[in-house]
Enzyme design. Sequence first.
Site, PDB file in Angstrom:
ATOM      1  N   HIS A  25      30.219   0.835  39.242  1.00 32.73           N
ATOM      2  CA  HIS A  25      29.808   0.371  40.064  1.00 32.73           C
ATOM      3  C   HIS A  25      29.588   0.089  41.331  1.00 32.73           C
ATOM      4  CE1 HIS A  25      25.995  -2.746  38.976  1.00 32.73           C
ATOM      5  NE2 HIS A  25      26.752  -3.634  40.084  1.00 32.73           N
ATOM      6  N   CYS A 128      21.851   1.954  40.160  1.00 34.69           N
ATOM      7  CA  CYS A 128      23.375   1.197  41.369  1.00 34.69           C
ATOM      8  C   CYS A 128      23.719   1.410  42.516  1.00 34.69           C
ATOM      9  CB  CYS A 128      23.392   0.007  40.945  1.00 34.69           C
ATOM     10  SG  CYS A 128      25.818   1.292  39.991  1.00 34.69           S
TER      11      CYS A 128
END
Length: 185
Positions: A25, A128
């Site tokens: 992430h 992301c």
Amino acid sequence: MCDTLCLNAQNPGDLIEIQRGMYNHWALYVGNDEVIDFTSDNPGGISGVSASISGSVSASSTAEDNVSNSGMGTVRRQKLKDVVADDEWSVNNYLDGNIDVKPIRTILEKANEQVGERKKYSLNDYNCEHFVTKLRNGIAVSRQVATTIEIAKGLMLVISIIAKCAFGDKKRRRNNDNHSNEEGS
């Protein structure tokens, strides 16, 4: 006492890479131990708790955890420790050697302007990592998507080679059997 946050020398505008097992992430460090990140909306999820790709549950409010390929996502500003949870993380400005970095003030202004916005989220086209590299370097890039595509291409090649060998052997055997039958007649 120093926790993992003070072991990393992050500066405003830095990209934060968080290892989540089978994927990473990404968030943008904005100062005051806060990050801005882009996460997919999980309609059935509980805020702050989600399942990772590997099936384990982690305390985080991140996005790819719901493993949806596309849908909507939200830009959020959160405490770094809340996004990281118990996962390992590091500063990773990997494009900086090849692509110019936007002025830090511009990066932070553009990031803060987007907090609370909902936009199209796609693991392949805009996730992301795309979000933070676009802010920092002006180009939406996802290394992990590119890597996954290359792995998939390699697997397809291996599968096609195995299939050719298997079907080729079968065809050769059939031809040999037919040839043997002709000789025996």
